[in-house]
Motif scaffolding. Sequence first.
Motif, PDB file in Angstrom:
ATOM      1  N   UNK A   1       0.903  -1.181  -0.097  1.00  0.00           N
ATOM      2  CA  UNK A   1      -0.128   0.142  -0.142  1.00  0.00           C
ATOM      3  C   UNK A   1       1.136   1.296  -0.106  1.00  0.00           C
ATOM      4  N   UNK A   2       0.373   2.311  -0.718  1.00  0.00           N
ATOM      5  CA  UNK A   2       1.223   3.619  -0.742  1.00  0.00           C
ATOM      6  C   UNK A   2       0.276   4.618   0.030  1.00  0.00           C
ATOM      7  N   UNK A   3       0.834   5.261   0.903  1.00  0.00           N
ATOM      8  CA  UNK A   3       0.277   6.314   1.631  1.00  0.00           C
ATOM      9  C   UNK A   3       0.987   7.686   1.061  1.00  0.00           C
ATOM     10  N   UNK A   4       0.060   8.669   0.664  1.00  0.00           N
ATOM     11  CA  UNK A   4       0.826   9.872   0.184  1.00  0.00           C
ATOM     12  C   UNK A   4       0.231  11.004   1.092  1.00  0.00           C
ATOM     13  N   UNK A   5       1.044  11.709   1.951  1.00  0.00           N
ATOM     14  CA  UNK A   5       0.738  12.731   2.768  1.00  0.00           C
ATOM     15  C   UNK A   5       0.621  13.978   1.977  1.00  0.00           C
ATOM     16  N   UNK A   6      -0.684  14.604   2.044  1.00  0.00           N
ATOM     17  CA  UNK A   6      -0.624  15.884   1.386  1.00  0.00           C
ATOM     18  C   UNK A   6      -0.993  16.788   2.440  1.00  0.00           C
ATOM     19  N   UNK A   7      -0.155  17.966   2.320  1.00  0.00           N
ATOM     20  CA  UNK A   7      -0.196  19.197   3.234  1.00  0.00           C
ATOM     21  C   UNK A   7      -1.487  20.181   2.611  1.00  0.00           C
ATOM     22  N   UNK A   8      -2.186  20.703   3.630  1.00  0.00           N
ATOM     23  CA  UNK A   8      -3.292  21.605   3.003  1.00  0.00           C
ATOM     24  C   UNK A   8      -2.722  22.775   2.280  1.00  0.00           C
ATOM     25  N   UNK A   9      -3.714  23.311   1.660  1.00  0.00           N
ATOM     26  CA  UNK A   9      -3.162  24.634   0.812  1.00  0.00           C
ATOM     27  C   UNK A   9      -3.082  25.630   1.729  1.00  0.00           C
ATOM     28  N   UNK A  10      -2.817  26.911   1.283  1.00  0.00           N
ATOM     29  CA  UNK A  10      -2.378  28.150   1.922  1.00  0.00           C
ATOM     30  C   UNK A  10      -3.535  28.268   2.928  1.00  0.00           C
ATOM     31  N   UNK A 145      -6.386   0.630  10.665  1.00  0.00           N
ATOM     32  CA  UNK A 145      -7.661   0.887   9.902  1.00  0.00           C
ATOM     33  C   UNK A 145      -7.400   1.175   8.538  1.00  0.00           C
ATOM     34  N   UNK A 146      -6.573   2.106   8.049  1.00  0.00           N
ATOM     35  CA  UNK A 146      -6.268   2.368   6.599  1.00  0.00           C
ATOM     36  C   UNK A 146      -6.150   1.074   5.763  1.00  0.00           C
ATOM     37  N   UNK A 147      -5.135   0.152   6.388  1.00  0.00           N
ATOM     38  CA  UNK A 147      -4.846  -1.121   5.817  1.00  0.00           C
ATOM     39  C   UNK A 147      -6.178  -1.889   5.405  1.00  0.00           C
ATOM     40  N   UNK A 152      -5.176   0.512  -2.696  1.00  0.00           N
ATOM     41  CA  UNK A 152      -3.865   0.645  -3.358  1.00  0.00           C
ATOM     42  C   UNK A 152      -3.228   1.840  -2.888  1.00  0.00           C
ATOM     43  N   UNK A 153      -3.894   2.951  -2.908  1.00  0.00           N
ATOM     44  CA  UNK A 153      -3.150   4.255  -2.708  1.00  0.00           C
ATOM     45  C   UNK A 153      -4.270   5.064  -1.428  1.00  0.00           C
ATOM     46  N   UNK A 154      -3.530   5.703  -0.412  1.00  0.00           N
ATOM     47  CA  UNK A 154      -4.475   6.181   0.426  1.00  0.00           C
ATOM     48  C   UNK A 154      -3.888   7.546   0.644  1.00  0.00           C
ATOM     49  N   UNK A 155      -4.673   8.414   0.445  1.00  0.00           N
ATOM     50  CA  UNK A 155      -4.035  10.094   0.385  1.00  0.00           C
ATOM     51  C   UNK A 155      -4.421  10.659   1.885  1.00  0.00           C
ATOM     52  N   UNK A 156      -3.604  11.408   2.543  1.00  0.00           N
ATOM     53  CA  UNK A 156      -3.983  11.866   4.035  1.00  0.00           C
ATOM     54  C   UNK A 156      -3.664  13.312   3.669  1.00  0.00           C
ATOM     55  N   UNK A 157      -4.699  14.135   3.864  1.00  0.00           N
ATOM     56  CA  UNK A 157      -4.646  15.607   4.058  1.00  0.00           C
ATOM     57  C   UNK A 157      -4.551  16.082   5.249  1.00  0.00           C
ATOM     58  N   UNK A 158      -3.491  16.669   5.708  1.00  0.00           N
ATOM     59  CA  UNK A 158      -3.289  16.858   7.086  1.00  0.00           C
ATOM     60  C   UNK A 158      -2.422  18.310   7.206  1.00  0.00           C
TER      61      UNK A 158
END
Length: 191
Positions: A1-10, A145-147, A152-158
């Motif tokens: 599994x791939x986790x992609x951490x995404x930072x919120x916009x400005x 839980x995310x597993x 295949x891909x889980x994006x985490x917006x934080x």
Amino acid sequence: MEIVFVRHGEGEHTLSIPHSYHVADPGLTELGMEQAGRLREELPLSENDAVIVSPTRRTLQTAQIWCEGSNAIRFVHPTIGPRQNPLRYDFTTLRCDETMELRRIAELYSEFLTPADVPDYIWIQGINTVPVLLFEKFAGQFLAWIRQLGKHKVYIVTHDGTIASYLQYLNGSGQSRHPVPGEAGWIPLSV
């Protein structure tokens, strides 16, 4: 599994530091909204993806704009809420990092699901100032839980502090091997 951490916009809370840290419930700026829109092109979503979001207005707005027109499943989860990093034990949560109540999330962001098995106290307390051992317990439960989502891909917006804390946890050494991404930036990890 791939986790992609995404930072919120400005966010609005970054425009007049340190005074703006005391703004309650800051949303995205115009630039932040544009950054979130660009994520649709840079990280296109499909029904095979999951997007999990921190319970703050700026992260929910980022994900809402980014997910528009996609069939990705969407959740909001308190264990990826704002977290200070490095942790200070004499510190309290800033107004800008207080999380939204579940009722308000359901009213404003009804397309985001909430996991049924998260205790109410985590929604109320959040993870901003919890001790490292408790954060690690929550992080382990969240990753389990995310597993189970089977994506295949889980994006985490934080948030930047939360990303740094999770990277340290996943690295196991208390330090991150990766720099934290800038606004609307991301970092992929295989787990």
